[in-house]
Design a protein around this motif. Structure first.
Motif, short mmCIF file in Angstrom:
data_model
loop_
_atom_site.label_atom_id
_atom_site.label_comp_id
_atom_site.label_asym_id
_atom_site.label_seq_id
_atom_site.Cartn_x
_atom_site.Cartn_y
_atom_site.Cartn_z
N LEU A 27 0.86 -1.18 0.00
CA LEU A 27 0.00 0.00 0.00
C LEU A 27 0.90 1.23 0.00
O LEU A 27 1.84 1.31 0.80
N HIS A 28 0.63 2.14 -0.91
CA HIS A 28 1.41 3.38 -1.03
C HIS A 28 0.49 4.59 -0.90
O HIS A 28 -0.68 4.53 -1.29
N ASN A 29 1.03 5.65 -0.39
CA ASN A 29 0.40 6.96 -0.45
C ASN A 29 1.33 7.79 -1.32
O ASN A 29 2.37 8.26 -0.85
N GLY A 30 1.01 7.91 -2.59
CA GLY A 30 1.93 8.51 -3.54
C GLY A 30 3.15 7.61 -3.68
O GLY A 30 3.02 6.41 -3.92
N ASP A 31 4.33 8.16 -3.45
CA ASP A 31 5.58 7.39 -3.54
C ASP A 31 5.96 6.72 -2.22
O ASP A 31 6.92 5.95 -2.17
N LEU A 32 5.24 7.02 -1.14
CA LEU A 32 5.59 6.50 0.19
C LEU A 32 4.95 5.14 0.43
O LEU A 32 3.72 4.99 0.35
N LEU A 33 5.79 4.13 0.72
CA LEU A 33 5.28 2.83 1.14
C LEU A 33 4.72 2.99 2.54
O LEU A 33 5.45 3.36 3.46
N ILE A 34 3.42 2.72 2.72
CA ILE A 34 2.81 2.92 4.03
C ILE A 34 2.46 1.61 4.72
O ILE A 34 2.26 1.58 5.94
N ALA A 35 2.39 0.50 3.97
CA ALA A 35 2.09 -0.80 4.59
C ALA A 35 2.40 -1.91 3.60
O ALA A 35 2.34 -1.70 2.38
N PHE A 36 2.75 -3.07 4.14
CA PHE A 36 3.00 -4.22 3.27
C PHE A 36 2.78 -5.52 4.02
O PHE A 36 2.82 -5.57 5.25
N ALA A 37 2.52 -6.57 3.24
CA ALA A 37 2.48 -7.94 3.74
C ALA A 37 3.41 -8.74 2.84
O ALA A 37 3.36 -8.61 1.62
N ALA A 38 4.26 -9.56 3.45
CA ALA A 38 5.19 -10.42 2.71
C ALA A 38 4.80 -11.87 2.97
O ALA A 38 4.57 -12.26 4.12
N ILE A 39 4.72 -12.65 1.88
CA ILE A 39 4.23 -14.03 1.96
C ILE A 39 5.18 -14.95 1.21
O ILE A 39 5.65 -14.62 0.12
N ILE A 40 5.44 -16.11 1.79
CA ILE A 40 6.21 -17.17 1.13
C ILE A 40 5.30 -18.37 0.94
O ILE A 40 4.62 -18.79 1.88
N ASP A 41 5.30 -18.92 -0.27
CA ASP A 41 4.55 -20.14 -0.55
C ASP A 41 5.47 -21.32 -0.25
O ASP A 41 6.45 -21.55 -0.96
N ARG A 42 5.16 -22.03 0.83
CA ARG A 42 6.00 -23.16 1.26
C ARG A 42 5.54 -24.47 0.63
O ARG A 42 6.07 -25.53 0.96
N GLY A 43 4.55 -24.41 -0.25
CA GLY A 43 4.04 -25.62 -0.89
C GLY A 43 2.88 -26.20 -0.11
O GLY A 43 1.78 -26.34 -0.63
N TYR A 44 3.07 -26.50 1.16
CA TYR A 44 2.02 -27.09 1.98
C TYR A 44 1.24 -26.02 2.76
O TYR A 44 0.20 -26.30 3.34
N GLU A 45 1.76 -24.78 2.80
CA GLU A 45 1.08 -23.67 3.46
C GLU A 45 1.72 -22.36 2.99
O GLU A 45 2.85 -22.35 2.49
N LEU A 46 0.98 -21.29 3.16
CA LEU A 46 1.55 -19.96 2.96
C LEU A 46 2.07 -19.48 4.30
O LEU A 46 1.45 -19.72 5.34
N TRP A 47 3.20 -18.81 4.28
CA TRP A 47 3.79 -18.27 5.50
C TRP A 47 3.86 -16.76 5.36
O TRP A 47 4.54 -16.25 4.46
#
Length: 128
Positions: A27-47
């Protein structure tokens, strides 16, 4: 009249690194990153490795928007995470997020339950 921005005010974008099985919701407000979620697909689950909101934008429902997007877009997958508080180098250290206990309660409200293992004592999971 309330003119405060709502969580939907900020555009949601996605990035992916298919070679590393990683993706990010941003999520950005203009050029500023204001929030994020990082996810890894482990195959058997998302982390979910991180959900973070810039200190100046907390309390607006942005973390819930990101988490709900992850859940909705992956409704057929188990989703796990470690409910540990952390500090990000990019944002002021004295503006930390929720303490670990409050963070775990927040994830519980989103359908996660405690599921510790040998690698993550604060592991929580949301079963598809």
């Amino acid at each position: 009249m309330n003119t405060a921005p709502t969580p939907d005010t900020y555009p949601l974008t996605r990035r992916a690194d298919d070679d590393a099985n990683e993706s990010w919701l941003l999520l950005h407000n203009g050029d500023l990153l204001i929030a994020f979620a990082a996810i890894i697909d482990r195959g058997y689950e998302l982390w979910i490795t991180d959900i973070a909101v810039h200190p100046d934008y907390r309390g607006r429902g942005l973390a819930s928007r990101l988490l709900n997007s992850v859940i909705h877009e992956n409704s057929g997958s188990d989703i796990a995470l470690s409910a540990c508080a952390m500090d990000l180098q990019e944002w002021p250290k004295d503006a930390g997020g929720l303490p670990t206990e409050a963070l775990a309660a927040w994830y519980t409200r989103h359908g996660f339950r405690s599921d510790p293992d040998e690698n993550a004592e604060a592991r929580m999971v949301r079963i598809a």
